[in-house]
Every structure is written in C-alpha cells, then in structure tokens.
Scaffold this active site. Structure first.
Site, short mmCIF file in Angstrom:
data_model
loop_
_atom_site.label_atom_id
_atom_site.label_comp_id
_atom_site.label_asym_id
_atom_site.label_seq_id
_atom_site.Cartn_x
_atom_site.Cartn_y
_atom_site.Cartn_z
N ALA A 1 0.81 -1.22 0.00
CA ALA A 1 0.00 0.00 0.00
C ALA A 1 0.85 1.27 0.00
O ALA A 1 0.45 2.27 -0.59
CB ALA A 1 -0.95 -0.01 1.19
N GLU B 1 -0.69 -6.26 15.33
CA GLU B 1 -0.50 -6.00 16.75
C GLU B 1 0.30 -4.74 17.03
O GLU B 1 0.51 -4.39 18.18
CB GLU B 1 0.17 -7.20 17.40
N HIS C 1 2.10 -0.17 13.11
CA HIS C 1 2.37 -0.20 11.67
C HIS C 1 1.09 -0.04 10.85
O HIS C 1 1.08 0.61 9.81
CB HIS C 1 3.10 -1.49 11.30
N ARG D 1 -15.73 -7.26 2.03
CA ARG D 1 -15.80 -5.98 1.32
C ARG D 1 -15.17 -5.99 -0.06
O ARG D 1 -15.43 -5.10 -0.87
CB ARG D 1 -15.10 -4.90 2.16
#
Length: 154
Positions: A60, A89, A92, A131
C-alpha cells in the site's frame, strides 16, 4: 442556482475513458478479488479492456508513487488504487493506512486527476473478504463518474 440531487448517480458511461489501476500485491488474494470485480465493472460501464492499464506494486505504501508516475503522463482520465491493510498488533497498521491514504489524495489533488481509493483498511481478513468484491465495483464506478464529472467541469 440549481440544486443537484445528491442521491442520483452521475454519468457512468465509460466509453472512451482511459483508466489505470494500481494494485498492491500484499494480501494478494484479497487485492486480486478487488481487481477482478473492478475490471468486470469497468467493462460493464463501457471502458474498453485496451483502455485499462494494470500495474502492481509491493504494498500500500508504494501505491502513491505509481499513481504519481501514471498521473504525470496525462494519459489517463482516472486512476484506481487497490490494496488491503489488515490491522496487526503494532502501530504499523495506522502508519500504512494513514500514509497510503494521504499519498492517494495528494496525487489526485496535485495532478487534478480523479482517483478511486479502494485500499481496504480492516480489522481482520474476514472483514476484507466481506468488502473486496463490492469495493472493487465501487472503485470502477467512482473512477468513471469522476472522470466524466471533471471533464464536464473543464
């Protein structure tokens, strides 16, 4: 002054439009579904397959650079960003989500080219799958509508 009907879709005729898609390879099965539904919808809207360029990038964060390079060519009426960022977790997730979103917006504003941002930012893989198909179709529709809108405003 005439008021627009905010519920009515804009011009979704993709005939003659040139569109470029930048797809992140990270979370490839999900971004592949985004791309598949996006291509199908572009075709359904009348965008010729020969008028669609598809490039892939590692993740991304690299989408913005590829979008900028494509926008600089002035060869495209609209761009589409496809990616999937799944919360982990660490911090980031926020970094990648915020910076990739900011890059997509900046390229669109800097170059005056519409960009449909279909970079999913989700909590888990289940949300991403739920989605992916809809967001890929939505991205195609946004790209076509905004390309036609900007053309009418110029």
């Amino acid at each position: 002054m005439q008021q627009a009907d905010l519920g009515a879709p804009g011009d979704l005729d993709g005939s003659g439009l040139r569109v470029a898609i930048v797809q992140a390879r990270f979370n490839a099965p999900i971004t592949g579904q985004l791309a598949e539904s996006c291509f199908a919808e572009l075709h359904a809207l009348g965008v010729a397959p020969a008028d669609v360029r598809h490039v892939t990038v590692p993740g991304a964060l690299e989408i913005g650079v590829a979008l900028a390079a494509l926008a600089e060519t002035d060869d495209y009426d609209a761009l589409i960003a496809l990616g999937c960022i799944i919360r982990g977790e660490t911090y980031h997730f926020e970094l990648v989500a915020n910076e990739s979103g900011a890059a997509v917006t900046r390229v669109g504003l800097d170059h005056g080219v519409p960009i449909a941002n279909a970079v999913l930012t989700v909590e888990n893989e289940q949300q991403a799958w739920a989605r992916a198909a809809d967001k890929g179709r939505d991205a195609a529709r946004v790209a076509v509508e905004m390309a036609n809108l900007l053309e009418s405003l110029r």
